[in-house]
Design a protein around this motif. Structure first.
Motif, PDB file in Angstrom:
ATOM      1  N   VAL A   1      33.916  53.257 123.783  1.00 47.55           N
ATOM      2  CA  VAL A   1      34.067  54.600 123.234  1.00 47.55           C
ATOM      3  C   VAL A   1      32.877  55.496 123.586  1.00 47.55           C
ATOM      4  O   VAL A   1      33.050  56.687 123.861  1.00 47.55           O
ATOM      5  CB  VAL A   1      34.316  54.526 121.706  1.00 47.55           C
ATOM      6  N   HIS A   2      31.651  54.946 123.616  1.00 45.24           N
ATOM      7  CA  HIS A   2      30.508  55.812 123.947  1.00 45.24           C
ATOM      8  C   HIS A   2      30.554  56.231 125.413  1.00 45.24           C
ATOM      9  O   HIS A   2      30.053  57.313 125.766  1.00 45.24           O
ATOM     10  CB  HIS A   2      29.192  55.122 123.595  1.00 45.24           C
ATOM     11  N   GLN A   3      31.158  55.382 126.271  1.00 49.17           N
ATOM     12  CA  GLN A   3      31.281  55.767 127.674  1.00 49.17           C
ATOM     13  C   GLN A   3      32.255  56.930 127.846  1.00 49.17           C
ATOM     14  O   GLN A   3      32.092  57.764 128.749  1.00 49.17           O
ATOM     15  CB  GLN A   3      31.748  54.562 128.502  1.00 49.17           C
ATOM     16  N   ALA A   4      33.258  57.005 126.981  1.00 46.46           N
ATOM     17  CA  ALA A   4      34.184  58.136 127.029  1.00 46.46           C
ATOM     18  C   ALA A   4      33.448  59.441 126.761  1.00 46.46           C
ATOM     19  O   ALA A   4      33.727  60.470 127.386  1.00 46.46           O
ATOM     20  CB  ALA A   4      35.318  57.932 126.028  1.00 46.46           C
TER      21      ALA A   4
ATOM     22  N   ALA B   1      24.851  53.921 122.533  1.00 46.11           N
ATOM     23  CA  ALA B   1      25.023  55.366 122.511  1.00 46.11           C
ATOM     24  C   ALA B   1      23.674  56.080 122.402  1.00 46.11           C
ATOM     25  O   ALA B   1      23.399  57.048 123.126  1.00 46.11           O
ATOM     26  CB  ALA B   1      25.929  55.765 121.344  1.00 46.11           C
ATOM     27  N   ARG B   2      22.825  55.605 121.508  1.00 43.76           N
ATOM     28  CA  ARG B   2      21.515  56.226 121.334  1.00 43.76           C
ATOM     29  C   ARG B   2      20.735  56.233 122.662  1.00 43.76           C
ATOM     30  O   ARG B   2      20.204  57.258 123.084  1.00 43.76           O
ATOM     31  CB  ARG B   2      20.722  55.467 120.268  1.00 43.76           C
ATOM     32  N   ASN B   3      20.691  55.079 123.316  1.00 46.41           N
ATOM     33  CA  ASN B   3      19.894  54.961 124.539  1.00 46.41           C
ATOM     34  C   ASN B   3      20.487  55.747 125.700  1.00 46.41           C
ATOM     35  O   ASN B   3      19.768  56.464 126.412  1.00 46.41           O
ATOM     36  CB  ASN B   3      19.762  53.478 124.928  1.00 46.41           C
ATOM     37  N   GLU B   4      21.800  55.620 125.899  1.00 47.84           N
ATOM     38  CA  GLU B   4      22.409  56.251 127.068  1.00 47.84           C
ATOM     39  C   GLU B   4      22.608  57.750 126.898  1.00 47.84           C
ATOM     40  O   GLU B   4      22.499  58.499 127.867  1.00 47.84           O
ATOM     41  CB  GLU B   4      23.727  55.550 127.403  1.00 47.84           C
ATOM     42  N   PHE B   5      22.887  58.212 125.697  1.00 48.64           N
ATOM     43  CA  PHE B   5      23.003  59.653 125.488  1.00 48.64           C
ATOM     44  C   PHE B   5      21.663  60.339 125.758  1.00 48.64           C
ATOM     45  O   PHE B   5      21.611  61.459 126.266  1.00 48.64           O
ATOM     46  CB  PHE B   5      23.464  59.968 124.069  1.00 48.64           C
ATOM     47  N   SER B   6      20.586  59.662 125.390  1.00 45.10           N
ATOM     48  CA  SER B   6      19.250  60.226 125.622  1.00 45.10           C
ATOM     49  C   SER B   6      18.876  60.160 127.091  1.00 45.10           C
ATOM     50  O   SER B   6      18.447  61.166 127.680  1.00 45.10           O
ATOM     51  CB  SER B   6      18.219  59.481 124.773  1.00 45.10           C
ATOM     52  N   SER B   7      19.040  58.978 127.711  1.00 43.26           N
ATOM     53  CA  SER B   7      18.556  58.788 129.080  1.00 43.26           C
ATOM     54  C   SER B   7      19.462  59.430 130.132  1.00 43.26           C
ATOM     55  O   SER B   7      18.979  59.931 131.149  1.00 43.26           O
ATOM     56  CB  SER B   7      18.402  57.290 129.379  1.00 43.26           C
ATOM     57  N   LYS B   8      20.777  59.438 129.879  1.00 46.83           N
ATOM     58  CA  LYS B   8      21.716  59.945 130.878  1.00 46.83           C
ATOM     59  C   LYS B   8      22.198  61.367 130.609  1.00 46.83           C
ATOM     60  O   LYS B   8      22.530  62.098 131.549  1.00 46.83           O
ATOM     61  CB  LYS B   8      22.932  59.017 130.956  1.00 46.83           C
TER      62      LYS B   8
END
Length: 346
Positions: free
Chosen positions: A289-292, A317-324
């Motif tokens: 769901v976070h990849q969506a 989600a926390r890590n990838e939303f911030s880094s990507k």
């Protein structure tokens, strides 16, 4: 013996006794540090030690890695000072005026919208006015001294019973009781006790930013509370709700979400299934769901995100939303649903 903790940004100070964590002491003094699980699994209470020494209790390396710890990272929920401290921490505004209390309740109804989800409705004493913020949770006080935490799914403005969504974890002390896997099982009219409200997963009403709600499984419960509170208070902000499950039945209030799309202006619902079967005949989005969210929003710098569910989803989600996706750290709010299996020794 006790130690003094100073918050660098605000200059506030509080004492921590030997038998409590930094987070417990802060809350005891009315200082609201961010937290979620309170057992070292989610990382919501992460801060930094600027001066002094601490020891950490058991926690997940996903919440605080050894590299983070070496660099001064701290999880306030499982750390004990060994000296006076100066720490860097975000303070949470909005929950400090509501008293945390122990409350008796009677089980009003037990509904099962799917095979492994129960919706409990708890009736409070007639004279009881239980105050909470949408998104907060309560902890059941069990006979052996253990506790089990569940988010409140109805909004504070709603009269009537408290609503909780409980997923069955086979072997779980409380969920086996709810689902009749042990005897005696929980029945309507039984009396329970809980403490609350707890947590700082609630809507930051001072912002006008568009919101992404991210739920996995029964992580939908506190998000439902917040959305229905926004409806009641006529708070108008752009909302996208991403709700993920392994199979379609995990989206146990799917029709309610579809109805919100018709009732709430500027509201979009995106259900996502990760492990569907051919017989499910699922026509919607698939995957994590976070990849969506990442696929739809490669740039999140102007959003707020409210995420709730298992720690693996929340942390990813926390890590990838911030880094990507450039989401500011202070605009990510989370509540992790943890169990003993989510903890590993540090």
């Amino acid at each position: 013996m006790s130690y003094q903790v100073t918050l660098k940004t605000s200059g506030k100070q509080f004492s921590v006794s030997q038998d409590e964590t930094v987070l417990e002491a802060a809350l005891r003094h009315g200082i609201n540090l961010p937290y979620g699980c309170k057992n070292g699994a989610c990382g919501s209470c992460k801060g930094k030690v600027l001066e002094g020494q601490i020891t950490h209790g058991q926690h997940s390396e996903n919440a605080l890695s050894k590299a983070d710890e070496t660099a001064g990272g701290i999880l306030f929920c499982c750390s004990h000072p060994q000296t006076d401290l100066v720490v860097e921490a975000r303070e949470v505004q909005g929950a400090g005026d509501i008293a945390i209390r122990k409350v008796p309740c009677r089980v009003n109804t037990i509904l099962k919208p799917s095979n492994d989800v129960a919706i409990l409705k708890l009736q409070l004493p007639a004279a009881e006015r239980f105050q909470f913020l949408a998104g907060q949770y309560i902890e059941f006080l069990l006979k052996d001294g253990q506790r089990r935490a569940y988010s409140i799914a109805n909004p504070p403005e709603q009269e009537g019973p408290l609503e909780l969504h409980i997923r069955h974890l086979p072997g779980g002390l409380f969920t086996d009781f709810v689902f009749g896997a042990v005897s005696p099982a929980l029945e309507e009219k039984d009396i329970l006790r809980f403490e609350g409200p707890l947590g700082n997963f609630f809507l930051r009403e001072d912002s006008k930013k568009p919101i992404i709600f991210l739920a996995a499984g029964t992580g939908f419960a506190p998000i439902k509370s917040i959305i229905e509170q926004m409806q009641a208070k006529k708070i108008t902000r752009s909302i996208e709700l991403y709700w993920g499950g392994r199979c379609p039945s995990d989206l146990y209030l799917n029709e309610l979400c579809k109805r919100w799309e018709q009732e709430i202006p500027d509201f979009k619902y995106i259900p996502v299934i990760s492990d569907g079967l051919p017989e499910d005949v699922w026509q919607g989005r698939t995957g994590f769901v976070h990849q969506a969210v990442i696929e739809d929003h490669p740039d999140l710098k102007d959003f707020q995100v409210y995420a709730c569910g298992a720690p693996v989803m929340v942390n990813a989600a926390r890590n990838e939303f911030s880094s990507k996706c450039h989401l500011p750290e202070e605009e990510f709010f989370a509540d992790s649903f943890t169990s003993a299996a989510d903890l590993v020794a540090s």
